[in-house]
Design an enzyme around this catalytic site. Structure first.
Site, PDB file in Angstrom:
ATOM      1  CE  LYS A 112       1.896   2.005   3.887  1.00 38.00           C
ATOM      2  NZ  LYS A 112       2.206   1.391   5.195  1.00 38.00           N
ATOM      3  CE  LYS A 153       5.789   3.160   2.449  1.00 39.03           C
ATOM      4  NZ  LYS A 153       5.881   2.454   3.741  1.00 39.03           N
TER       5      LYS A 153
END
Length: 335
Positions: free
Chosen positions: A205, A257
């Site tokens: 992320k 992400k």
């Protein structure tokens, strides 16, 4: 070495497989199915009707009533699951994110509602992070010097995991990017009898500019940035390292992400780990396509499908996308 031609005429003609819609459909190497899509949903506890988000046209903050209709439609369309985010009132926020572990807090209450409505038809998933619940907007507990205290945050995550599991979450989305969060949550779940609750690790992320509209969606009160715990966009190998570590700690699924700017990471992780790999098509990716389409600069429907297909093509087994319902409707209609 053959040139694939005879005289001045090509023998090998790849265009033969592109000539008609039926042929293109038959030889497509990447396919979309509603079961590969997960719909993120925002539930807010101080509203009486759904609130549209200005920066994400078509997306709303749901009430407890309206979210029932949303998840019922998702189930009827055959989506893989829904990811729930709780949006508490500002008055419920504090430095420790106390509302995150309140059994009657917005996320846990919404989880019970959704699990009762569609728990047998969809994988009910919950975001396990403190940022929506803290008055400083960070994903963890702050130390005296203002930094995020990794190990103190892990204790909060353990408590959150148990409350979300008790509420009916089947898959916990660990999105806080604290070191050791998967091991800490897995141990807490197993010791309390929730060994059947799965863990989705947001492993790679990144500290991305593409999260901007999400801040509106969750009513973020972030002060500063998250660069000390989310990944540097310049680092590729570090993202793979995080995914491998999470698998070693017991993650059932790992996440990359954002998605579109990190397709190299999706491919790297998919080629390396033995567990499913997902990717999150984040709010900024959604907003860019919607904004460009609203100006007539791109073909909206084609851009949506192309973007999600590219994420699947890179190796993602499932995609979190705010277009999940719309795309599933289209796929059902085309079947």
């Amino acid at each position: 070495m053959t040139t694939g031609s005879f005289g001045s005429f090509p023998v090998v003609r790849p265009r033969r497989l592109r000539g008609t819609p039926a042929m293109r459909r038959l030889v497509a190497q990447t396919r979309l199915d509603p079961a590969q899509l997960v719909l993120p949903l925002f539930v807010r506890d101080d509203i009486v009707e759904p609130q549209p988000l200005q920066s994400m046209p078509g997306v709303v903050q749901h009430t407890f009533d309206s979210v029932k209709a949303a998840v019922t439609e998702a189930a009827e369309l055959g989506l893989g699951g829904v990811m729930l985010f709780g949006v508490p009132a500002d008055s419920a926020k504090d430095g420790f994110g106390t509302a995150a572990t309140d059994p009657d807090g917005v996320l846990n209450a919404a989880t019970r509602v959704v699990a009762a409505e569609v728990g047998d038809a969809l994988v009910v998933q919950t975001d396990l992070c403190l940022d929506e619940f803290t008055d400083h907007g960070h994903c963890g507990v702050l130390a005296a010097d203002g930094s995020v205290d990794n190990d103190a945050t892990l204790e909060r995550y353990r408590d959150m995991a148990l409350e979300q599991a008790r509420a009916g979450s089947q898959l916990l989305g660990l999105s806080g990017m604290m070191d050791g969060q998967v091991a800490a949550v897995r141990a807490a779940l197993d010791s309390d009898g929730f060994d059947d609750v799965a863990v989705l690790a947001y492993s790679a992320k990144y500290a991305s500019a593409f999260y901007g509209p999400f801040r509106e969606a969750v009513g973020s009160t972030l002060r500063g940035d998250r660069k000390t715990y989310q990944l540097d966009p310049a680092n590729r190998r570090e993202g793979l390292r995080e995914a491998v570590l999470d698998v070693e700690e017991g993650a059932d699924i790992v996440m990359v992400k954002p998605a579109l700017s990190y397709l190299d990471l999706v491919a790297d992780v998919a080629a390396t780990v033995p567990v499913p790999v997902w990717a999150y098509q984040v709010s900024g990716e959604y907003a860019m396509i919607e904004a460009a389409a609203a100006h007539g600069w791109i073909d909206r429907e084609r851009a949506i499908l192309e973007s999600i297909t590219s994420i699947r093509r890179a190796g993602a087994d499932a995609v979190l996308t705010y277009w999940a319902v719309e795309v599933a409707r289209g796929l059902k209609g085309a079947a």
